[in-house]
Design a protein around this motif. Structure first.
Motif: not given
Length: 253
Positions: A60-67, A86-90, A96-102
């Motif tokens: 998921d590209v440009a995933a933001g906060t994972g919504a 980086q702010g969105m990734l944080e 969402h602890a079950d998602i890998e954020f890169v």
């Protein structure tokens, strides 16, 4: 450092990232408010178009906060959420602890060729400085027969709807953002980026040019948003396309 509260239409990656860093904490709430709750409906349509399966690898590209990534992970897919902010990734990692954020750029994805079963991007392609480069990157990291799904603001095809939408963009949305957002300048950029974005047919052509087949789009909310889809062809299908193209050129000569 210069003010990055609002990126301009040059879409410098550092400015875009800084703008989203400043809006990260309230981003999803404000999107729901400014879309009249339609953002939830759009994500449902996105989920149905992707059809995530247990064990599939999805980017998921440009995933933001994972919504948008979260429902795919809930369906059992192994989701990687990539964003330039980086702010969105944080914020995403907190929720969402079950998602890998890169951290990474859509124009230079940090993944090997033929890695993912599906690539998705929701309301992020128009923020990329060179969107056609990003489409080529999506193609590269997809496995053969992999799926591309893009959900993006678009151009309502019906004139009366288009005029009403333009009125909303020009008057109501900026006013609401000024009251509700700590960074209303970012929403001025939102309006400008929507107005300058190509229509459904143009984006479909970009997707085809990147190499995708079975390209189609579906209008949502009367064309305010469009859901675009494509497939990366298998090696056999790609070879057949090249052969047909060469044959057509010979016949033209």
């Amino acid at each position: 450092m210069e003010d990055v509260s609002r990126a301009d239409m040059q879409k410098d990656p550092a400015e875009v990232a800084g703008m989203f860093d400043a809006t990260a904490k309230r981003y999803d709430l404000l999107n729901s408010l400014l879309s009249g709750g339609n953002d939830k409906l759009w994500r449902i349509h996105m989920q149905r178009a992707v059809r995530p399966q247990p064990g599939e690898r999805i980017l998921d590209v440009a995933a933001g906060t994972g919504a948008s990534a979260a429902p795919m992970a809930k369906a059992g897919a192994l989701v990687t959420a990539l964003d330039i902010s980086q702010g969105m990734l944080e914020e995403g990692r907190k929720r969402h602890a079950d998602i890998e954020f890169v951290h990474g750029s859509a124009e230079e994805l940090p993944f090997e060729d033929d890695t993912f079963d599906a690539v998705t991007i929701s309301f992020g392609l128009r923020n990329v400085q060179h969107p056609r480069v990003a489409l080529s990157e999506f193609y590269r990291v997809l496995k053969p027969s992999g799926r591309l799904v893009i959900c993006e603001f678009s151009q309502p095809p019906v004139n009366v709807v288009r005029k009403g939408y333009e009125l909303y963009l020009g008057t109501m949305l900026p006013g609401m953002a000024k009251v509700a957002s700590s960074n209303p300048e970012a929403y001025r950029y939102l309006v400008e980026s929507i107005r300058s974005w190509p229509d459904q047919q143009s984006l479909s052509q970009w997707i085809r040019t990147a190499g995708f087949t079975r390209v189609a789009h579906r209008n949502l909310t009367m064309g305010v948003v469009a859901l675009h889809r494509g497939r990366k062809p298998t090696e056999q299908t790609a070879a057949m396309r090249i052969a047909r193209h060469a044959q057509a050129e010979e016949q033209a000569d």
